[in-house]
Design a protein around this motif. Structure first.
Motif, PDB file in Angstrom:
ATOM      1  N   VAL A  25       0.845  -1.203   0.000  1.00 23.42           N
ATOM      2  CA  VAL A  25       0.000   0.000   0.000  1.00 23.42           C
ATOM      3  C   VAL A  25       0.880   1.252   0.000  1.00 23.42           C
ATOM      4  O   VAL A  25       0.629   2.197  -0.750  1.00 23.42           O
ATOM      5  CB  VAL A  25      -0.969  -0.004   1.201  1.00 23.42           C
ATOM      6  N   ASP A  26       1.919   1.256   0.809  1.00 23.01           N
ATOM      7  CA  ASP A  26       2.835   2.395   0.877  1.00 23.01           C
ATOM      8  C   ASP A  26       3.487   2.655  -0.482  1.00 23.01           C
ATOM      9  O   ASP A  26       3.592   3.796  -0.923  1.00 23.01           O
ATOM     10  CB  ASP A  26       3.902   2.125   1.946  1.00 23.01           C
ATOM     11  N   GLU A  29       0.838   4.238  -2.788  1.00 21.43           N
ATOM     12  CA  GLU A  29       0.431   5.582  -2.373  1.00 21.43           C
ATOM     13  C   GLU A  29       1.541   6.611  -2.515  1.00 21.43           C
ATOM     14  O   GLU A  29       1.263   7.800  -2.664  1.00 21.43           O
ATOM     15  CB  GLU A  29      -0.095   5.548  -0.940  1.00 21.43           C
ATOM     16  N   LYS A  30       2.802   6.172  -2.517  1.00 21.61           N
ATOM     17  CA  LYS A  30       3.914   7.126  -2.593  1.00 21.61           C
ATOM     18  C   LYS A  30       4.627   7.130  -3.939  1.00 21.61           C
ATOM     19  O   LYS A  30       5.050   8.191  -4.399  1.00 21.61           O
ATOM     20  CB  LYS A  30       4.924   6.847  -1.484  1.00 21.61           C
ATOM     21  N   THR A  33       1.486   6.361  -7.798  1.00 24.69           N
ATOM     22  CA  THR A  33       0.212   7.067  -7.658  1.00 24.69           C
ATOM     23  C   THR A  33      -0.602   7.124  -8.953  1.00 24.69           C
ATOM     24  O   THR A  33      -1.788   7.419  -8.911  1.00 24.69           O
ATOM     25  CB  THR A  33       0.454   8.494  -7.140  1.00 24.69           C
ATOM     26  N   ASN A  61      -9.092  -1.038   4.599  1.00 20.30           N
ATOM     27  CA  ASN A  61      -8.656  -0.529   3.300  1.00 20.30           C
ATOM     28  C   ASN A  61      -9.490  -1.171   2.201  1.00 20.30           C
ATOM     29  O   ASN A  61      -9.429  -2.378   1.993  1.00 20.30           O
ATOM     30  CB  ASN A  61      -7.161  -0.834   3.104  1.00 20.30           C
TER      31      ASN A  61
END
Length: 75
Positions: A25-26, A29-30, A33, A61
């Protein structure tokens, strides 16, 4: 937006499902995107707390889903 689906088979992975989902997920999201994503854990009838942890993770989530097999298909 393109969608990426990541399928993760698991069996008795209670120590790994949280850190793995958090890391993926990180990453999306970073660094990724530009993509929509879904994580799909496929539990092969775990006998530890993997299923319990996956239910909690999925509840937090909307990009994370789980399939719970009724029996271990590797036996």
């Amino acid at each position: 937006m393109k969608k990426v689906s990541i399928l993760i088979p698991c069996y008795n992975e209670q120590e790994n499902v949280r850190p793995m989902s958090e890391a993926i997920v990180d990453l999306f999201e970073k660094q990724l995107t530009q993509y929509d994503y879904e994580l799909l854990f496929i539990d092969n009838c775990s006998t530890d707390k993997t299923r319990e942890y996956l239910r909690m993770i999925c509840g937090k989530n909307k990009h994370i889903k789980a399939i719970f097999n009724a029996r271990n298909l590797q036996k």
